[in-house]
Every structure is written in C-alpha cells, then in structure tokens.
Scaffold this motif. Structure first.
Motif, PDB file in Angstrom:
ATOM      1  N   GLU A 247       0.861  -1.183   0.000  1.00  0.00           N
ATOM      2  CA  GLU A 247       0.000   0.000   0.000  1.00  0.00           C
ATOM      3  C   GLU A 247       0.894   1.229   0.000  1.00  0.00           C
ATOM      4  N   ARG A 248       0.822   2.016  -1.065  1.00  0.00           N
ATOM      5  CA  ARG A 248       1.712   3.163  -1.221  1.00  0.00           C
ATOM      6  C   ARG A 248       1.627   4.126  -0.028  1.00  0.00           C
ATOM      7  N   HIS A 249       0.443   4.300   0.498  1.00  0.00           N
ATOM      8  CA  HIS A 249       0.282   5.208   1.635  1.00  0.00           C
ATOM      9  C   HIS A 249       1.052   4.714   2.873  1.00  0.00           C
ATOM     10  N   ASP A 250       1.077   3.399   3.073  1.00  0.00           N
ATOM     11  CA  ASP A 250       1.826   2.848   4.208  1.00  0.00           C
ATOM     12  C   ASP A 250       3.320   3.116   4.036  1.00  0.00           C
ATOM     13  N   GLY A 251       3.808   2.960   2.800  1.00  0.00           N
ATOM     14  CA  GLY A 251       5.206   3.255   2.536  1.00  0.00           C
ATOM     15  C   GLY A 251       5.533   4.706   2.796  1.00  0.00           C
ATOM     16  N   ILE A 252       4.641   5.595   2.405  1.00  0.00           N
ATOM     17  CA  ILE A 252       4.843   7.033   2.641  1.00  0.00           C
ATOM     18  C   ILE A 252       4.894   7.319   4.141  1.00  0.00           C
ATOM     19  N   ALA A 253       3.978   6.703   4.895  1.00  0.00           N
ATOM     20  CA  ALA A 253       3.948   6.913   6.351  1.00  0.00           C
ATOM     21  C   ALA A 253       5.252   6.441   6.989  1.00  0.00           C
ATOM     22  N   ALA A 254       5.761   5.290   6.551  1.00  0.00           N
ATOM     23  CA  ALA A 254       7.008   4.758   7.110  1.00  0.00           C
ATOM     24  C   ALA A 254       8.190   5.661   6.791  1.00  0.00           C
ATOM     25  N   ILE A 255       8.275   6.117   5.547  1.00  0.00           N
ATOM     26  CA  ILE A 255       9.405   6.950   5.128  1.00  0.00           C
ATOM     27  C   ILE A 255       9.388   8.308   5.827  1.00  0.00           C
ATOM     28  N   ILE A 256       8.223   8.927   5.896  1.00  0.00           N
ATOM     29  CA  ILE A 256       8.133  10.242   6.542  1.00  0.00           C
ATOM     30  C   ILE A 256       8.396  10.123   8.043  1.00  0.00           C
ATOM     31  N   THR A 257       7.905   9.038   8.659  1.00  0.00           N
ATOM     32  CA  THR A 257       8.194   8.832  10.083  1.00  0.00           C
ATOM     33  C   THR A 257       9.692   8.667  10.307  1.00  0.00           C
ATOM     34  N   PHE A 258      10.344   7.908   9.432  1.00  0.00           N
ATOM     35  CA  PHE A 258      11.791   7.716   9.501  1.00  0.00           C
ATOM     36  C   PHE A 258      12.518   9.054   9.388  1.00  0.00           C
ATOM     37  N   ALA A 259      12.128   9.863   8.395  1.00  0.00           N
ATOM     38  CA  ALA A 259      12.777  11.165   8.188  1.00  0.00           C
ATOM     39  C   ALA A 259      12.511  12.110   9.356  1.00  0.00           C
ATOM     40  N   ALA A 260      11.261  12.116   9.861  1.00  0.00           N
ATOM     41  CA  ALA A 260      10.917  13.008  10.975  1.00  0.00           C
ATOM     42  C   ALA A 260      11.656  12.625  12.246  1.00  0.00           C
ATOM     43  N   THR A 261      11.837  11.319  12.455  1.00  0.00           N
ATOM     44  CA  THR A 261      12.576  10.857  13.634  1.00  0.00           C
ATOM     45  C   THR A 261      14.006  11.377  13.609  1.00  0.00           C
ATOM     46  N   LEU A 262      14.647  11.306  12.442  1.00  0.00           N
ATOM     47  CA  LEU A 262      16.012  11.814  12.321  1.00  0.00           C
ATOM     48  C   LEU A 262      16.045  13.341  12.389  1.00  0.00           C
ATOM     49  N   MET A 263      15.082  13.984  11.755  1.00  0.00           N
ATOM     50  CA  MET A 263      15.075  15.438  11.676  1.00  0.00           C
ATOM     51  C   MET A 263      14.871  16.096  13.039  1.00  0.00           C
ATOM     52  N   PHE A 264      13.968  15.527  13.835  1.00  0.00           N
ATOM     53  CA  PHE A 264      13.631  16.155  15.117  1.00  0.00           C
ATOM     54  C   PHE A 264      14.417  15.576  16.292  1.00  0.00           C
ATOM     55  N   ALA A 265      15.277  14.580  16.035  1.00  0.00           N
ATOM     56  CA  ALA A 265      16.099  14.020  17.115  1.00  0.00           C
ATOM     57  C   ALA A 265      16.917  15.149  17.755  1.00  0.00           C
ATOM     58  N   PRO A 266      17.075  15.142  19.071  1.00  0.00           N
ATOM     59  CA  PRO A 266      16.756  14.046  19.997  1.00  0.00           C
ATOM     60  C   PRO A 266      15.314  14.013  20.502  1.00  0.00           C
ATOM     61  N   HIS A 267      14.438  14.874  19.955  1.00  0.00           N
ATOM     62  CA  HIS A 267      13.037  14.870  20.392  1.00  0.00           C
ATOM     63  C   HIS A 267      12.280  13.785  19.629  1.00  0.00           C
ATOM     64  N   LEU A 268      12.501  12.543  20.031  1.00  0.00           N
ATOM     65  CA  LEU A 268      11.946  11.410  19.300  1.00  0.00           C
ATOM     66  C   LEU A 268      10.422  11.366  19.333  1.00  0.00           C
ATOM     67  N   GLU A 269       9.830  11.946  20.376  1.00  0.00           N
ATOM     68  CA  GLU A 269       8.377  11.897  20.461  1.00  0.00           C
ATOM     69  C   GLU A 269       7.727  12.644  19.294  1.00  0.00           C
ATOM     70  N   VAL A 270       8.421  13.646  18.761  1.00  0.00           N
ATOM     71  CA  VAL A 270       7.886  14.382  17.607  1.00  0.00           C
ATOM     72  C   VAL A 270       7.820  13.468  16.396  1.00  0.00           C
ATOM     73  N   GLY A 271       8.845  12.641  16.221  1.00  0.00           N
ATOM     74  CA  GLY A 271       8.868  11.710  15.098  1.00  0.00           C
ATOM     75  C   GLY A 271       7.727  10.723  15.145  1.00  0.00           C
ATOM     76  N   ILE A 272       7.504  10.112  16.302  1.00  0.00           N
ATOM     77  CA  ILE A 272       6.447   9.106  16.410  1.00  0.00           C
ATOM     78  C   ILE A 272       5.059   9.746  16.316  1.00  0.00           C
ATOM     79  N   LEU A 273       4.879  10.934  16.886  1.00  0.00           N
ATOM     80  CA  LEU A 273       3.591  11.615  16.792  1.00  0.00           C
ATOM     81  C   LEU A 273       3.311  12.039  15.357  1.00  0.00           C
ATOM     82  N   THR A 274       4.350  12.473  14.651  1.00  0.00           N
ATOM     83  CA  THR A 274       4.193  12.809  13.230  1.00  0.00           C
ATOM     84  C   THR A 274       3.708  11.588  12.454  1.00  0.00           C
ATOM     85  N   GLY A 275       4.314  10.453  12.727  1.00  0.00           N
ATOM     86  CA  GLY A 275       3.926   9.228  12.046  1.00  0.00           C
ATOM     87  C   GLY A 275       2.497   8.820  12.349  1.00  0.00           C
TER      88      GLY A 275
END
Length: 591
Positions: free
Chosen positions: A390-418
């Motif tokens: 499902e393309r949407h699931d792939g998008i959610a995984a990739i954006i969550t991955f990018a957000a986790t790295l981008m907002f680190a060390p605030h990991l909660e932002v990454g998971i909430l974004t996802g």
C-alpha cells in the motif's frame, strides 16, 4: 460488583496459572538454566542501556532486579523478559534531558519518576481493558520510527568506540552531532579505538560462528580481563568504574512540582509507554503462538505497568519487554515466569557481591554491545514491502523515519508525526471508497465492475456497489458519484445499491441516503437496497429510513431487487445485461 472484584483479583494473581507446574523437577531445571542464561546477557546490556539513557551504569542493574521479578509475577507471557531496552532508554534520555543542569542525582530521580508515570499509565490501560490503544501505532509507523531510532542509537555510541569527548545530548539537532563526530575523528584515542574494535569483532564473530554461546558475556569477560591485565584505565581508557554495592533502596522519586516541566514528562510517559508496548506485545504474541499458552494484552499491560512502578520506586528507570532477551529466554527452555524471577535474583546477587568484578569493564565494550543490539532493529526491507502493499503505508514509514532523524533528539515528535500522518492517510483512503457500476459477466454469470471488464450495462436499471463504511468523511463523495452516474442515464427507472461492503453507517451517511431517495423519487426513479448487513439494516430501522424508503425496497439478493424492478416497471426497464444467465443441463450458459 462481585464479578468486578474477582476480575481485579485475577489481574494481580496471574502467576497462579503456572505456579503449580513448578512441582515438576524438569520445569524447575529448564527455568533455572534459562534464567541463568538471560542474566549473563542482561547484566552488560542493562549497564549499556542505562548509559544510553544518560544515567550511571549501575542504574541499569537496579532496573533489572526487582522490575524483572514483578513483570514475571504479574504479566501474561511466561517467557517475556523485561528490563532496560535500547529504544525506551534513548527516549528516556530525551525526556530527562531538560534536567541535566540539576546534576546526575536529580536526573536519576526524574528518570525514576518517569518510570513510575509510565507504570501508572500502562497499569491503568490494563485494568480498564484498553489494550486496543496499541493498535493506533500502525506497523509502517513503527517501522519508520524504529529504523530512525536504530540509526540514532547506534551512532550515539561512536564517541565511546573512538574515544571522543562528545555527547549526543550536547547538540540541539542530530545532524549537528553527526557533523561534530565526523570532524573530530582526528582526535580518536587509539587505545580506546582498539578496545572497541576488539569488542565489536568478538561480538560479530561469536554471533556468526558460535551463535549458541553467550557472545555478549564472553566479550565482556574478554575485554574486562584485557583492560585489567594491560592497565587500560591508566593508559587513558574509560571503564565503568566503581559500582555501589548492595540492593537499591525503596523511595518515592520526590521532585519540586512544576507543571511546565512535569507536563512535558507526562507527555513523554504516554509516548514511551505506548512505544515500549509494541516490542513487548509483539514478542509475547510470537512466543504465545508457538507455546499455545494463554496470553492477554491487558494482563501484559498490568505486568508492564507494575514492573515500571517497581522500577520507579527502586531507583531504576523505564523498563519494557526485550525482544532479544525474551528470544533467548524462550530458546533456553523457559517454561514459566520462574525463569525471569531467577534472572532478577541473580542480578540482585551481582549487586550484593560481584560489583567489584565489573570495575574494569571498558566503556567501549558497552558501546559495542549497544551497536550490535540495534543492528537487528535496522531493516529497510519491511519498509519496501509496505510500499509495495500500500503506497500510503510506505509514505507513512518513510516520513516517520525522516521526521525521527530530523527532530532528534526529540523522538516523540517523530512518532507523533507518524501517527498523525498514518491516521490522516487512512482517513483519506476511506474518504474515496471504491465505487463501481456492476454488470453481469456472460462467461461465468458473476456481477463485476462494468468499466473494468468492459461489460454492457442497462440504461434503465443500474446496480452500484461500494466498499467501506458509510460515514461523514465519505458521504458527500458517494453522493456525488451516485448523482453523476445517474445523470449519465436519462432513461433510468431503478437504482439498486449493493451495501454488502458497508459494515457501519453513521448519521451523516444515513441522512445522505434519505435525501438521495427523495431526489430520485422526484425524478420518477426507485431506489432499492440489497445485501445490507444486519447491523446496518438495524441502524436504518432505528432511524426510520426503512419506513421512509419502504420495507419492500430492501432485498437479501440483488437478483431479487432486479425481479422486483421488472414487476414494477415491466417493459419500461431492460434487465437483460444484469439478470442471472440460464444454465442448461450440460453446464453451458445460454445468457
């Protein structure tokens, strides 16, 4: 009231289900060996994860003593091994980061308070039977977050392996930390780098060529002996050092009440409380499917909640079910929760009598242990697979991955974004459900998508079907699709809605159908509903829609609705493209 008290009693006495099995000497032997095996892995891992959380190494031992025993007594899975884990440790480090200026003692207090909050949160979910909330963490979001966190955890240990005077929590952004590491590689301390290389090589070789041996324990023993024999600390190497001897004291983590600070800690407790459950519940389910032992997500929440409360009251920090140690526990033959109790008792014995043996344990070894542990967490293949499904699931995984790295060390932002993105994409998908006009396939007599299979349709009778619930987010979409489809058939006399794919309907969806009936009647068109589920029909009946449309306009089968339309409109309608073919005695289809 009596049933509620009985249920509450069962929540706090699940160990009764396996306590009787301890009369079997074979069970006792298996549990003892499994408990010993896990303890040998848990001791160095717990110390490494505590440092990942920004705490002294011995705090990890505190978190591996009483909480492990409590989780075994109150949890559902007999083989789940609870204690410090990499992901929760990193998230805990982020949560207590605002208190660094208060000193290490106060950081320990806040870490214990965080564990206590997480414990209360998980325990409440379990007692209220709310284990279903874990399902809000979709697999793609967990995949993206886990991969991002694995990179962060692994790279955070590079200064320990290279001997660099850099800490990840010194920087506001993850990329700043990475750049600092890269630009400081020229300052690598050779003696520390060599020790880290020995530890990593040992772990890799043992895992590949002797996977049944306790690789972590052997590596710890090897590097500790080397550090002691060659005076590693005197040559500039960093070691664990002195560890307080004795069991942790019981005390409630008392802090100055500040809503702004504690409010942030509470949010972290909820996020960590949910994320930590994913690993614990996943491994519990996997083991339960193999052992065929009873398992309950709500009881597991009780066990994990009680374990964290115990950790918070015994100077520990957040704990959760460990995938790696649980797998070892299961593979070593653990049959009951006694195995984990033995693990906890052995760690207690270590705290009482064996802490001096850990003095020369190199910090580089602990860094190597963490790096090896998170290698198993990093895997891009499941993300690629999610994209294919499902393309949407792939998008959610990739954006969550990018957000986790981008907002680190605030990991909660990454998971909430996802989570928000995943829910948003789900809502988007349900807003545009599959809507098709159906026609009879002459080759086999099955009603199929007329446009997709290039099938002839009738200008006077139309059968429409759609998949998904009928609710506020897609009612307007379906209304527009219906009106446009009807507009293309000026001679239309009857519309049959196939509602087999509708599992639920809300007030907005029901109101849309009522208006649609009135519009069609004004144009001389009858609306029939076929194959509606019992719960959907019951909702229409309660609302009065059945009376408004007419009970005679609801049918169990589409063919019945077609025959009724033919009776009402006679030659004014042509149902030939839609009617069921006639089969001859030889099995052929006349049409």
């Amino acid at each position: 009231m009596i049933n509620w008290l009985r249920s509450l009693s069962n929540n706090f006495t699940p160990y009764r289900q396996w306590a009787g099995e301890l009369k079997n000497p074979t069970t006792l032997k298996s549990d003892a060996m499994a408990g010993l095996t896990v303890a040998m892995i848990a001791i160095p891992q717990a110390m490494a994860y505590a440092q990942l959380a920004g705490l002294p190494a011995y705090v990890g031992l505190y978190a591996s003593f009483l909480p492990v025993i409590v989780a075994a007594l109150f949890g559902s899975s007999r083989q789940l091994s609870t204690g410090p884990v990499a992901l929760a440790s990193l998230m805990s480090a982020t949560a207590i980061q605002p208190y660094v200026s208060l000193g290490i003692e106060m950081m320990m207090v806040y870490a214990a308070l965080l564990a206590f909050m997480i414990g209360v949160f998980r325990l409440s979910l379990g007692l209220l039977r709310l284990g279903i909330v874990v399902d809000f963490l979709s697999n793609p979001v967990v995949l993206g977050f886990t991969n991002g966190a694995a990179l962060i955890i692994g790279t955070s240990q590079l200064p320990k392996v290279f001997g660099l005077d850099i800490k990840a929590d010194q920087f506001e952004h993850y990329y700043e930390y990475l750049w600092a590491v890269v630009t400081s590689l020229g300052d690598t301390q050779l003696v520390i780098f060599l020790m880290g290389a020995v530890a990593l090589t040992s772990l890799l070789m043992l895992k590949r060529y002797a996977p049944r041996l306790p690789g972590i324990l052997l590596t710890v023993v090897l590097t500790t002996v080397i550090a002691w024999f060659f005076h590693y600390e005197e040559r500039g190497g960093s070691v664990v050092g002195a560890i307080p001897q004795g069991l942790p004291a019981f005390s409630f983590p008392v802090v100055t009440f500040n809503f702004d600070q504690l409010g942030g800690l509470m949010i972290s407790a909820i996020v960590i409380g949910l994320m930590g459950l994913v690993e614990a519940i996943s491994i519990s389910k996997a083991i339960a499917s193999q052992t065929r032992q009873p398992w309950s997500v709500n009881q597991e929440l009780v066990g994990q909640g009680m374990a964290n409360i115990a950790s918070g009251l015994s100077q520990g920090y957040v704990v959760s079910g460990s995938f790696s140690r649980s797998a070892v526990n299961f593979a070593s033959g653990a049959r009951t929760g006694l195995a984990s109790i033995i693990t906890g008792l052995l760690i207690g014995i270590t705290l009482l009598f064996l802490t001096d043996l850990l003095y020369h344990l190199p910090q580089a070894t602990l860094g190597a242990v963490i790096i090896m542990a998170v290698l198993n967490l990093f895997s891009l293949e499941p993300i690629v697979r999610a994209w294919k499904v499902e393309r949407h699931d792939g998008i959610a995984a990739i954006i969550t991955f990018a957000a986790t790295l981008m907002f680190a060390p605030h990991l909660e932002v990454g998971i909430l974004t996802g989570i928000l993105l995943s829910l948003g994409l789900f809502l988007y998908r349900t807003m545009t459900p599959n809507f098709v006009e159906l026609a009879r396939d002459p080759s086999d007599g099955i009603l199929r998508d007329a446009e997709l299979h290039d099938l002839p349709t009738s200008d006077s009778v139309a059968i429409f079907g759609f998949d998904g619930d009928l609710y506020f987010a897609n009612a307007g979409y379906l209304e527009g699709k219906l009106l446009n489809s009807i507009a293309r058939k000026p001679a239309l006399k009857a519309v049959i809605l196939d509602l087999e794919g509708v599992g639920q309907v809300d007030a907005t969806g029901e109101n849309m159908l009522e208006k649609m009936v009135d519009r069609l009647r004004a144009k001389g068109i009858d609306l029939y509903i076929a194959r509606s589920k019992a719960q959907v029909y019951a909702a229409f009946d309660r609302s009065g829609l059945v009376r408004h449309i007419g009970t005679g306009h609801f049918f169990k089968e589409r063919k019945d609705a077609l025959q009724y339309a033919k009776q009402v409109f006679a030659d004014a309608v042509d149902i030939t493209p839609l009617q069921l073919p006639i089969v001859n005695r030889a099995g052929g289809i006349y049409g």
